[in-house]
Structure formats: C-alpha cells, structure tokens
Motif scaffolding. Structure first.
Motif, short mmCIF file in Angstrom:
data_model
loop_
_atom_site.label_atom_id
_atom_site.label_comp_id
_atom_site.label_asym_id
_atom_site.label_seq_id
_atom_site.Cartn_x
_atom_site.Cartn_y
_atom_site.Cartn_z
N THR A 164 23.30 31.56 61.83
CA THR A 164 21.79 31.68 62.59
C THR A 164 21.29 33.22 61.62
OG1 THR A 164 23.55 32.86 64.16
CG2 THR A 164 22.44 31.09 64.83
N TYR A 165 20.58 33.58 61.92
CA TYR A 165 19.94 34.92 61.90
C TYR A 165 18.75 35.23 62.51
CZ TYR A 165 15.80 32.18 60.61
OH TYR A 165 14.43 31.61 60.63
N ASP A 166 18.43 37.06 63.37
CA ASP A 166 17.80 37.44 63.70
C ASP A 166 17.20 38.37 62.37
OD1 ASP A 166 18.87 37.40 66.28
OD2 ASP A 166 20.36 38.37 65.90
N ILE A 167 15.57 38.29 62.76
CA ILE A 167 14.65 39.36 62.03
C ILE A 167 14.61 40.44 62.88
CG2 ILE A 167 12.30 38.83 61.54
CD1 ILE A 167 12.25 35.91 62.26
N TYR A 168 14.80 41.24 62.01
CA TYR A 168 15.04 42.23 62.09
C TYR A 168 12.79 43.53 61.78
CZ TYR A 168 15.49 47.45 62.51
OH TYR A 168 15.19 49.02 62.32
N ARG A 169 13.04 43.12 60.62
CA ARG A 169 11.96 43.59 59.66
C ARG A 169 11.32 42.46 59.51
NH1 ARG A 169 11.82 48.46 56.77
NH2 ARG A 169 12.37 49.04 58.35
N ARG A 170 9.86 42.29 59.69
CA ARG A 170 9.40 41.44 57.97
C ARG A 170 7.91 41.39 58.28
NH1 ARG A 170 9.14 34.93 61.28
NH2 ARG A 170 6.99 35.78 62.09
N ASN A 171 7.49 41.55 56.67
CA ASN A 171 6.06 41.60 56.49
C ASN A 171 5.11 40.84 57.23
OD1 ASN A 171 6.16 40.64 54.04
ND2 ASN A 171 5.63 42.48 52.80
N SER A 172 3.56 41.36 56.53
CA SER A 172 2.56 40.89 56.94
C SER A 172 2.83 38.97 56.65
CB SER A 172 1.24 40.91 57.40
OG SER A 172 1.16 41.89 56.35
N TYR A 173 2.81 39.58 55.08
CA TYR A 173 3.01 39.02 54.19
C TYR A 173 3.75 37.93 54.00
CZ TYR A 173 3.05 36.95 48.64
OH TYR A 173 3.20 36.82 47.73
N ILE A 174 4.62 38.24 54.78
CA ILE A 174 6.04 37.45 54.11
C ILE A 174 5.49 36.04 55.90
CG2 ILE A 174 8.37 36.37 55.22
CD1 ILE A 174 8.57 37.19 52.04
N THR A 175 4.86 36.44 56.61
CA THR A 175 4.59 35.88 57.51
C THR A 175 3.27 35.21 57.26
OG1 THR A 175 4.84 38.14 59.09
CG2 THR A 175 4.09 36.23 60.79
N ARG A 176 1.90 35.20 56.26
CA ARG A 176 1.44 35.10 56.31
C ARG A 176 1.60 33.54 55.53
NH1 ARG A 176 -2.33 36.38 52.06
NH2 ARG A 176 -1.46 38.41 52.68
N TYR A 177 2.23 33.46 54.50
CA TYR A 177 3.00 32.43 53.50
C TYR A 177 3.41 31.86 54.31
CZ TYR A 177 -0.82 33.90 50.35
OH TYR A 177 -1.65 34.68 49.39
N TYR A 178 4.70 32.44 54.36
CA TYR A 178 5.52 31.61 55.54
C TYR A 178 6.64 31.60 56.65
CZ TYR A 178 6.86 33.16 49.92
OH TYR A 178 6.39 33.05 48.62
N GLY A 179 5.16 31.94 57.19
CA GLY A 179 5.45 31.20 58.61
C GLY A 179 6.29 29.96 59.33
N ASP A 180 5.92 29.27 57.98
CA ASP A 180 6.62 27.27 58.92
C ASP A 180 7.72 27.48 58.28
OD1 ASP A 180 4.16 27.31 58.83
OD2 ASP A 180 3.57 25.77 56.83
N CYS A 181 8.59 28.69 57.75
CA CYS A 181 9.78 28.61 56.73
C CYS A 181 10.76 29.23 57.77
CB CYS A 181 9.78 29.59 55.88
SG CYS A 181 8.73 29.34 54.59
N PHE A 182 10.34 30.01 59.20
CA PHE A 182 11.35 30.83 60.12
C PHE A 182 12.26 29.46 60.67
CE2 PHE A 182 8.59 33.77 58.54
CZ PHE A 182 10.19 34.71 58.12
N GLU A 183 12.99 28.69 59.96
CA GLU A 183 13.69 27.57 60.45
C GLU A 183 15.44 27.76 61.41
OE1 GLU A 183 14.54 24.35 59.35
OE2 GLU A 183 12.12 24.38 58.44
N GLU A 184 15.28 27.90 62.28
CA GLU A 184 16.39 27.66 63.56
C GLU A 184 17.78 28.03 62.60
OE1 GLU A 184 17.58 26.40 67.23
OE2 GLU A 184 15.54 27.81 67.31
N THR A 185 17.83 27.40 61.94
CA THR A 185 18.96 28.12 61.25
C THR A 185 18.42 29.10 59.46
OG1 THR A 185 19.27 25.96 59.60
CG2 THR A 185 20.50 25.62 61.92
N TYR A 186 19.69 29.30 59.25
CA TYR A 186 19.56 30.39 58.22
C TYR A 186 19.40 29.36 57.29
CZ TYR A 186 21.05 32.29 54.45
OH TYR A 186 21.97 33.38 52.70
N SER A 187 20.61 28.35 56.84
CA SER A 187 20.57 28.44 55.83
C SER A 187 19.22 27.31 55.94
CB SER A 187 21.83 26.73 55.33
OG SER A 187 22.21 25.80 56.77
#
Ligand code: ADP
Length: 688
Positions: A164-187
């Motif tokens: 598992t993972y917790d997001i501590y900080r994440r920039n807007s660039y990552i959110t914009r391009y990789y919003g879909d990547c935030f799956e439940e599991t770390y792997s």
C-alpha cells in the motif's frame, strides 16, 4: 446513579467526578493520581460545582482554558442536555505537582435524575499524555520530512509488505498526467505509471528498481538509494529526467517494509550541469588550442623570420668579402633590400593579425570616393600583374554611390591582398578579375557591396579551403611553396571583414582557379562630405592637421629636430636628412626635445620628428609640453610622431597629444618628406 457511575468509570479511567448541575454541586470524586489532583485551599468535595470548576480552570493551560470553561458552564450544560448533546468532551494540558505536562481528556455524560428531576453528570478524566506525545512526535517527524523533501515534488509513504502507499505530497503535473495511475496497490500504481509515463527505453529499469525486493535489498546496506529515469507523458514534448529517492524509515538490519519515495524533476539541473561542463570543456579546449596556436605561431615565426634574416646576414658577409667589386655589391645590396622588405612586411602582418585578434581593433571611418579606394588597390597590383603578363579586368558597378564611409587602409588591405593572391597564384599569362557591385537590399543610407576577386590560377583543394582563413595556413603544394608568402594575408582580411560585420567566402578547384567573394555594408557619404585626400597606401604616414596653401611649399633650408632614443635610428634619421640637405639636430628623449626647442628659440625649428616611446619623457608628453609653451611660434611648431605600432589607437593618441602627423617605423625618406611637406606652412625661403 451509583450503577451509572460504576458503569462509566472504566478500568483505565484516571479520575472521575459525579456532579449535580441543577444543584451546582460536585457530589463525589475518585482521584487516582494525587500528583495531579492535590488538595487546593477553599475547594472541597462535596462542594460547589462553579468554585471547583474555576479553581481547576486555573490549572488548565491557557490554550484550552476557554474551551474548558465554556463546556463546564452550568447554563451551558443545562442547554446541552436539553438539545440532546449529552456527551461533551474537551482535551487540555495541566502541569502536575512536579511540573510535568499531563494531557487529559475530560468527557462528561449528562443524565436526569428521575426522582428529583435534577440534571446529573459524570466526569471522566483520562490521561492521554502518551498518545499526545506520540502525535507530537509524529508531527515533528512530518515537519522534518517536509523540510528534507522540499526538493521532491511528489512524496509517498510505501508499505512494501502490505503493498500500500499513502500520498504525502504530489505535484499538479503528476496529478494532471498520471491521475489514472493512482491504483490501490503500490505495485499496481508503479506499473500503471511506468506504462503511461515512463520513457519506453527506461521502463524496464524503472520497474526493476521500484520492485519491493530490489528496494529491500538496496536499503539493507544504506539508508537511501536513488536513480534517474526519464518521463514522457506527452510525445509532443521531449522527455524530462526525474530523480527518485528511496529512504527507509526503520533500521536496515530488520525486515524493511516502510519506505519513503520522493520524485523530483532534475532536467533543468542536469541541463545546467551539462552546460557548465560543456563550458568548462570548451574553455579547456580553447586554452589547449591557444597553447598549440602559440607554439605553432612561434615555430612559424622563427622559420619565416629566419629565412630573410639569413639572406641579409649572408649577403652582408658576401658584400664585405667583395668590397672592391661594385657590381657584385650592387647585387648583394639589392638582395638585402628585398629580404629586408620581406621581413618588414612579415612583421607588419604579424603585428596586424595579433592586433586584429586581440579584439582591441577598431575601424577608423571617413568619407572616401569608391573609385579612389579601388584604384589604389589595383595600382599596387598592376606592376606585379604586368610582370607576369596577367590580364587584369576591373568591373565597377555604375549604380554604386560615389562616396562611402570606410576605413580606407583596411579596405585597401582587403582588396590588395585578394588581388595580390590572385596574381601570385595564377601562372603567367592568366586572367584576374575584380568586380565590385551593389547588391540589394540595404538599409536606408547604406550600400551593400559585393567584391569578387576571381582568377584562373592554380586553385586549391576542398580540404584546404576549410582552413584557408587560419593564420599561417598555406596549401602544401609545390606551386604554392614556390610563391613567397606567410599565410597571414587572408587571416588579416577575414579579421577586418569580421570586424566590419561583413562576410568572406571562397569557391575554388585545383587547376581551375579561385573566386573570393566579400560582402560588406557601408554608410553612404554625401557629396558635400570631403573625401580624405592623402594616400592610404600601407599608411606609411598619416596627416591630421594639414597646412593648406596655394603656394608651392619648399623644404629648402628647413631645420628639423629629431627626438629618438635609439642611437642607430637617430643616426639613420640624421644621415637621411643629410642626404636630403636638410639641417637636423637629434636628442635622446622628450624632455631634452622640449628643452632644445626652448633653448634654440622661436622659429628655429620648422618641424619636430618625435619618437613615441622614449625614456624620461615619452613623445606624447613632450608634444603636450611643447603645445603648452607660451610663445606661439614655439608651441605651434609642427610635430610628426614616429611609431613602430601603426595602429588606430596610436594614431589617435598622437592626434590627441597635439601632433600633426604620424609616420610609421621604419621610416622611409619618401614618406617622411611627404609628411613634412604636408605639415609645414608655406614660408619664405630662408638662406642657410
Ligand atoms: P600567403 O599568400 O602569404 O601564403 P594568404 O593568407 O594570403 O597567405 O593565403 C593563404 C593560402 O591560401 C596561400 O598560401 C595559398 O595556398 C592559398 N590561396 C590564397 N589565395 C589563393 C588563390 N587566389 N589561388 C590559390 N590559392 C590561394
């Protein structure tokens, strides 16, 4: 009430109180920790609720005192009961008897005594100090992480065991391009991110490095690990380099599960680094090249200087052996003169190229007739061309303006060098053509000129053409080595043209001939602007202040003062004047020159020949001192500077020092006479 009371007082309860809100009474108390609940004067149980409350409030730290008082206000408690808020709570800190911080959670349960109708309450106080300290420590840790991770745009806590993972900080660039990547599991998230954003070539490496087992293995021996990979979410933009930092949060000798991941874009940083590295490398390369060029320059120079010098030494020795054979002596002297001239030309070229390359080089522009400029250059070449039976064709475009602003000496140098080369490197009976035409368009008030010098001579190889403008370069061919030259002419041309903002190019083929094209822009001069009169040829001399007169000037009976520190040069000058039947006196420095002028008196000397570099007082200072003399006939005596460095700055300096003209060393009689003639006023003949 008893049962209620027992029911709520659990085993971990710290202390408890039973209160009657309606009657304003603390009914009973169970205090487990006497260090916190110690007796206070005027407060007792049973006793009044408001007195107890106020007394306790004084011990509650000011941050939460108001919250406590508000909650425990009797009116408030009654209202709370009425509106159904029957379990209020408040947290605060008090100091115990020894001054330790004790955090308490005070919870209240409100009920109604069915018999009396009074609102009753049970207060439970729990010690939450440990929990609070853990929270405080966590907050501190977070601040530390935050501080340490400022350079990372995205930070994640990963639990490798639980995937598992917790997001501590994440920039807007990552959110914009990789919003879909935030799956439940770390792997899962890592795989999705790799597929959608990691540069294809780096994908395999990225996945391998981010795998739980790799991370565990790496972090066993070190607290942190890092690697760089490229991200390219959008193919329209170039990939960006990112750095991942992995930090273990626990000790390395135990099983590793909790890891902190930081992502930072390092593209700019790396680009800046590589730019800096490149700049350093290029500086190093340049320094090496400069050192090589210097060595090459010295070896070329010693060779090129030695050749004519050997001839001079050799023929002088021969002349000594044949003093009684005038014919032979004539021949040797002619050869000595030829070698001396060659040596002089070489030294002037070397000085010139050094000057041009030093960057201190400037153009001295004044209005000139275009035709005069061209004629001067062609005239120099004509005898050479005639000797080789070379056909010279000169084509000058009629649409060119009559006058332009230009540095005539530099213009002359460029054109005569190109023409000279064309004649030199074309076998006898060949053809050389100079074409000067206007090319459109040019800015208002300017003319763009194209100067082409072509020949049907020996030409040159493609390979040589690439370095043709480098100093000392000469093509390694017998046809070239038989021709006298130093390989500096074209470097000088290029230096001048570059400084004037123009271009020079060459087209050539071996055996077919060469064609040099120069493009330059000149400011057009108006008809009213006077063209420079004196010859610019080689600038052997230059006159700033000409004494004009309708009368013929005579040099008969004039007196000259020569200020020159070098004994040999002094002797040459005096002999030269003797041969011209001109009376001359010589002094060794500027100071003596000024004294001599004063001693001999007004009108004695007609002209002063002033060396520039002299000990005691230099030529410029001496000229200034003479110009400052009170008697006008002394202070206005024409002064001609003599200098070995014929550069613009020296000319200017001489002019500023108040001199009238300038002759360049070694001084030849003809230029000297022309300069003297130009600066002296027309005067009545003086008997000698
Ligand atoms: P120099 O003529 O003194 O050797 P330059 O710098 O003027 O020096 O020319 C460099 C070299 O370029 C020459 O030595 C020669 O090899 C080549 N070169 C210049 N002009 C021509 C030309 N018109 N035809 C053939 N080769 C030329």
């Amino acid at each position: 009430m008893d049962s209620l009371y027992r029911g709520v007082v659990t085993a971990d309860a710290f202390s408890s109180f039973e209160i009657n809100v309606t009657q304003n009474l603390v009914v009973s108390a169970v205090c487990r920790n006497p260090d916190v609940f110690y007796p206070v004067e005027g407060v007792s149980v049973p006793g009044p609720l408001d007195v107890n409350t106020r007394s306790w409030a004084e011990r509650v730290m000011s941050d939460n005192r108001d919250d406590f008082l508000r909650m425990m206000d009797r009116e408030n408690l009654l209202v709370m009961y009425e509106i159904g808020e029957r379990s209020p709570w408040v947290e605060y800190m008090v100091y115990d008897r020894s001054g330790n911080e004790v955090y308490l959670r005070e919870s209240l349960s409100l009920t109604k005594d069915e018999e009396s109708g009074d609102i009753m309450g049970v207060i439970i106080l729990r010690d939450i100090t440990e929990q609070k300290l853990v929270e405080k420590e966590n907050r501190r840790r977070l601040r530390v992480i935050e501080g340490l991770s400022v350079d990372y745009e995205s930070v994640y806590f990963v639990d490798l065991d639980r995937d598992t993972y917790d997001i501590y900080r994440r920039n807007s660039y990552i959110t914009r391009y990789y919003g879909d990547c935030f799956e439940e599991t770390y792997s899962g998230a890592i795989r999705a991110f790799a597929d959608s954003g990691v540069y294809p070539e780096d994908r395999g490496h990225f996945l391998q490095e981010m795998e739980a087992d790799t991370i565990r293995r790496k972090l066993q021996s070190q607290v942190a690990a890092r690697f760089i990979f490229r991200v390219q979410p959008d193919h329209r933009f170039p990939p960006q380099r990112y750095r991942v930092k992995l930090v273990r949060t626990g000790p390395g000798d135990r099983h590793i599960s909790n890891v902190l991941l930081g992502f930072a874009c390092v593209e700019e940083e790396m680009q800046a680094e590589s730019a800096q590295r490149e700049a350093l490398e290029s500086a190093l390369r340049q320094a090496r090249q400069a050192a090589e060029a210097k060595t090459l320059f010295l070896s070329n120079m010693s060779h090129d200087i030695r050749t004519p010098l050997n001839a001079i030494v050799g023929f002088t020795a021969l002349a000594k052996e044949h003093v009684s054979e005038p014919e032979k002596i004539q021949g040797y002297l002619a050869k000595i003169t030829e070698s001396s001239n060659h040596l002089l030309a070489l030294i002037s070229d070397v000085l010139d190229i050094t000057h041009i390359e030093s960057g201190r080089f400037s153009m001295e522009e004044s209005p000139h007739e275009v035709r005069d400029l061209i004629t001067q250059a062609v005239d120099l070449i004509r005898p050479q061309a005639a000797k080789r039976r070379t056909q010279l064709a000169i084509l000058v475009d009629d649409s060119l303006p009559k006058r332009i602003y230009c540095d005539s000496m530099r213009f002359f140098q460029v054109v005569s060098n190109l023409l000279g080369n064309a004649v030199k490197y074309t076998p006898e009976g060949g053809r050389v053509r100079l074409r000067v035409k206007r090319c459109a368009p040019s800015p208002h008030g300017y003319v763009s000129m194209e100067i082409t010098v072509s020949d049907n001579g020996i030409g040159m190889s493609q390979e040589f053409m690439e370095k043709i403008f480098d100093p000392f370069e000469r093509e390694n061919r017998t046809a070239v080595s038989r021709v006298e030259g130093s390989g500096l002419g074209l470097s000088i041309c290029k230096g001048i043209i570059d400084a004037a903002g123009g271009t020079i190019s060459v087209r050539s083929a071996p055996g077919r001939g060469s064609c040099f094209t120069v493009n330059l822009a000149f400011r057009i001069a108006q008809e009213s602007e006077e063209p420079e009169e004196e010859s610019a040829v080689g600038r052997k001399f230059h006159v700033f202040r000409k004494k004009k007169s309708g009368e013929e000037k005579s040099l008969d009976g004039i007196r000259v003062l020569v200020a020159e520190d070098n004994e040999l040069n002094r002797e040459i000058a005096i002999s030269m004047f003797e041969n011209m039947h001109i009376a001359a006196e010589a002094v060794e420095n500027g100071k003596l020159a000024v004294e001599c002028v004063k001693e001999r008196g007004a009108g004695y000397f007609d002209v002063i020949l002033m060396d520039v570099r002299m000990p005691v007082m230099d030529g410029h200072a001496a000229a200034r001192a003479i110009r400052a003399l009170p008697d006008e006939r002394m202070s206005q005596v024409p002064i001609i500077a003599m200098t070995a460095n014929a550069f613009e700055e020296d000319v200017l300096a001489a002019k500023e020092a108040g001199m009238d003209a300038y002759v360049s060393k070694p001084v030849d009689g003809k230029s000297l006479l022309s300069a003297i003639e130009a600066v002296i006023p027309a005067r009545p003949r003086r008997g000698t």
